[in-house]
Scaffold this motif. Structure first.
Motif, PDB file in Angstrom:
ATOM      1  N   PRO A 105       0.819  -1.224   0.000  1.00 46.80           N
ATOM      2  CA  PRO A 105       0.000   0.000   0.000  1.00 46.80           C
ATOM      3  C   PRO A 105       0.847   1.266   0.000  1.00 46.80           C
ATOM      4  CG  PRO A 105       0.126  -0.883   2.212  1.00 46.80           C
ATOM      5  CD  PRO A 105       0.858  -1.858   1.326  1.00 46.80           C
ATOM      6  N   TYR A 106       0.359   2.265  -0.720  1.00 42.76           N
ATOM      7  CA  TYR A 106       1.069   3.546  -0.790  1.00 42.76           C
ATOM      8  C   TYR A 106       0.127   4.732  -0.572  1.00 42.76           C
ATOM      9  CZ  TYR A 106       4.594   6.934  -2.216  1.00 42.76           C
ATOM     10  OH  TYR A 106       5.496   7.964  -2.223  1.00 42.76           O
ATOM     11  N   GLY A 107      -0.918   4.855  -1.386  1.00 42.14           N
ATOM     12  CA  GLY A 107      -1.851   5.965  -1.257  1.00 42.14           C
ATOM     13  C   GLY A 107      -3.109   5.564  -0.521  1.00 42.14           C
ATOM     14  N   VAL A 108      -3.628   6.437   0.343  1.00 44.30           N
ATOM     15  CA  VAL A 108      -4.874   6.173   1.061  1.00 44.30           C
ATOM     16  C   VAL A 108      -5.741   7.415   1.070  1.00 44.30           C
ATOM     17  CG1 VAL A 108      -4.006   4.338   2.573  1.00 44.30           C
ATOM     18  CG2 VAL A 108      -3.764   6.728   3.277  1.00 44.30           C
ATOM     19  N   GLU A 109      -7.069   7.196   1.115  1.00 42.99           N
ATOM     20  CA  GLU A 109      -8.019   8.299   1.252  1.00 42.99           C
ATOM     21  C   GLU A 109      -9.352   7.750   1.732  1.00 42.99           C
ATOM     22  OE1 GLU A 109      -8.824  11.216   2.167  1.00 42.99           O
ATOM     23  OE2 GLU A 109      -7.746  12.201   0.527  1.00 42.99           O
ATOM     24  N   PHE A 110     -10.039   8.517   2.602  1.00 44.79           N
ATOM     25  CA  PHE A 110     -11.367   8.156   3.084  1.00 44.79           C
ATOM     26  C   PHE A 110     -12.435   8.757   2.185  1.00 44.79           C
ATOM     27  CE2 PHE A 110      -8.743   7.817   6.862  1.00 44.79           C
ATOM     28  CZ  PHE A 110      -9.265   6.727   7.544  1.00 44.79           C
ATOM     29  N   SER A 111     -13.567   8.085   2.100  1.00 44.66           N
ATOM     30  CA  SER A 111     -14.731   8.675   1.433  1.00 44.66           C
ATOM     31  C   SER A 111     -15.298   9.788   2.295  1.00 44.66           C
ATOM     32  CB  SER A 111     -15.805   7.610   1.184  1.00 44.66           C
ATOM     33  OG  SER A 111     -16.361   7.174   2.423  1.00 44.66           O
ATOM     34  N   GLN A 112     -16.078  10.683   1.683  1.00 44.54           N
ATOM     35  CA  GLN A 112     -16.674  11.779   2.440  1.00 44.54           C
ATOM     36  C   GLN A 112     -17.602  11.265   3.540  1.00 44.54           C
ATOM     37  OE1 GLN A 112     -16.269  15.274   2.188  1.00 44.54           O
ATOM     38  NE2 GLN A 112     -14.442  14.567   1.121  1.00 44.54           N
ATOM     39  N   SER A 113     -18.244  10.127   3.295  1.00 44.49           N
ATOM     40  CA  SER A 113     -19.162   9.546   4.288  1.00 44.49           C
ATOM     41  C   SER A 113     -18.418   8.844   5.420  1.00 44.49           C
ATOM     42  CB  SER A 113     -20.094   8.542   3.613  1.00 44.49           C
ATOM     43  OG  SER A 113     -19.367   7.396   3.196  1.00 44.49           O
ATOM     44  N   ARG A 114     -17.115   8.639   5.258  1.00 43.27           N
ATOM     45  CA  ARG A 114     -16.244   7.954   6.224  1.00 43.27           C
ATOM     46  C   ARG A 114     -16.486   6.450   6.255  1.00 43.27           C
ATOM     47  NH1 ARG A 114     -18.665  12.069   8.637  1.00 43.27           N
ATOM     48  NH2 ARG A 114     -19.884  10.760  10.058  1.00 43.27           N
ATOM     49  N   ARG A 115     -17.348   5.948   5.378  1.00 46.76           N
ATOM     50  CA  ARG A 115     -17.612   4.511   5.382  1.00 46.76           C
ATOM     51  C   ARG A 115     -16.520   3.729   4.669  1.00 46.76           C
ATOM     52  NH1 ARG A 115     -23.098   1.157   3.602  1.00 46.76           N
ATOM     53  NH2 ARG A 115     -22.149  -0.919   3.820  1.00 46.76           N
ATOM     54  N   PHE A 116     -15.956   4.303   3.619  1.00 45.38           N
ATOM     55  CA  PHE A 116     -15.019   3.556   2.789  1.00 45.38           C
ATOM     56  C   PHE A 116     -13.607   4.125   2.887  1.00 45.38           C
ATOM     57  CE2 PHE A 116     -19.170   3.160   0.614  1.00 45.38           C
ATOM     58  CZ  PHE A 116     -19.327   1.786   0.743  1.00 45.38           C
ATOM     59  N   LEU A 117     -12.643   3.214   2.807  1.00 49.29           N
ATOM     60  CA  LEU A 117     -11.243   3.576   2.708  1.00 49.29           C
ATOM     61  C   LEU A 117     -10.736   3.113   1.352  1.00 49.29           C
ATOM     62  CD1 LEU A 117      -8.603   4.613   4.058  1.00 49.29           C
ATOM     63  CD2 LEU A 117      -8.198   2.253   4.815  1.00 49.29           C
ATOM     64  N   TYR A 118     -10.078   4.009   0.634  1.00 49.83           N
ATOM     65  CA  TYR A 118      -9.521   3.693  -0.684  1.00 49.83           C
ATOM     66  C   TYR A 118      -8.005   3.609  -0.577  1.00 49.83           C
ATOM     67  CZ  TYR A 118     -14.211   4.779  -2.158  1.00 49.83           C
ATOM     68  OH  TYR A 118     -15.578   4.770  -2.294  1.00 49.83           O
TER      69      TYR A 118
END
Length: 324
Positions: free
Chosen positions: A266-279
């Protein structure tokens, strides 16, 4: 596409507890690339950026969406795309994952703090975590660096993020990841520095996780939109999720999320605006010229699932280098 995926959008790691205003309107990145995020949700490409880097960068605008500064953590450019006075030789690095982060001084938007993290390997490695003070009104309004490369940690991983602590005085937590004493290349402690109307508090709140030592400095660190979760991608050392107490600056409840895929680094991470999902952007870390070649995937994890790792969905897969 390769360049796009290599770029690290540090400006979006500055998360607000209230609805975002104009601070993230402009994003300058990569090799003279830029984007303006319009109020109606569309984007406008920009061709006037002077920044050229392969990795970490940060931009900031004022609340009305007027560009103020952008930097690769080494050179600082103003709203007119000029290098500000004394605005060179900051201690970031073009090979640092999140080389720079800009935080306004609460109560005095003419002062901006540029936090930088160096690279763990390569040329000019080992500068650690520092911050630089910029006066936007200096040099007849063209900007001036007042103090440069004020040290906070001698050795630091390549990741940094920030979140609003208090809506009334707009204090901010700036969080970095290093060893317990900030002097080793084994990382197990988060350092939360509070930025208040009085300035940068150089005495951090420390959260140590000695049961999960991290040996790979590379990868993103991001807050969820409400500041309650922190995701840390550590390349070969894996992906971790933490709880964050925005009132105290303390991280807790470390959870490793294993990536069941050949593209497991893993290198890049980001949360969805709803905080439900992690990308998560994750790769096989093969060299591009190897017979099999480098390959990367974009994964989605459902943070409400009983088994977060088992909820993984691959959204994209292509032969490109790791990125975010």
């Amino acid at each position: 596409m390769l360049r796009t995926l290599l770029i690290l959008m540090t400006v979006l790691s500055f998360t607000y507890n209230v609805r975002a205003q104009g601070e993230a309107t402009f994003w300058y990145f990569g090799e003279n690339a830029g984007i303006k995020f319009e109020e109606d949700g569309t984007i406008t490409p920009l061709l006037d950026g002077q920044l050229s880097t392969i990795e970490g960068c940060t931009s900031i605008s004022d609340e009305e969406g007027n560009l103020l500064l952008y930097t690769d953590g080494i050179t600082v450019f103003n709203k007119d795309h000029q290098v500000i006075a004394n605005g060179t030789d900051l201690n970031g690095n073009s090979s640092s994952s999140q080389s720079g982060l800009i935080v306004p001084k609460p109560g005095d938007p003419s002062i901006q703090y540029v936090f930088t993290v160096g690279a763990s390997i390569g040329d000019n490695a080992g500068f650690g975590l520092n911050y630089t003070i910029v006066d936007l009104d200096g040099n007849a309004g063209r900007g001036r660096v007042l103090q440069k490369n004020i040290p906070l940690l001698q050795v630091c991983s390549e990741k940094i993020t920030a979140v609003l602590k208090d809506c009334s005085n707009r204090s901010v937590w700036v969080v970095a990841f290093a060893g317990e004493n900030g002097d080793t290349n084994s990382y197990d402690t988060f350092f939360a520095y509070e930025v208040t109307p009085a300035g940068v508090n150089r005495t951090p709140v420390k959260s140590r996780f000695e049961e999960f030592p991290i040996l790979d400095a590379r990868g993103y660190l991001k807050f969820s939109t409400d500041g309650t979760k922190v995701a840390s991608a550590n390349s070969f050392s894996g992906l971790y999720l933490y709880d964050f107490d925005v009132a105290t600056g303390v991280l807790s409840n470390a959870e490793r999320i294993r990536i069941d895929s050949p593209n497991r680094i893993p290198y890049g991470v980001e949360f969805s605006q709803s905080r439900r999902f992690l990308y998560v952007h994750s790769s096989n870390n093969e060299q591009p010229l190897e017979p099999e070649g480098h390959e990367s995937s974009l994964f989605q994890f459902d943070l409400r699932a009983d088994d977060i790792a088992a909820s993984m969905i691959e959204l994209d897969n292509r032969p490109v280098f790791r990125g975010a």
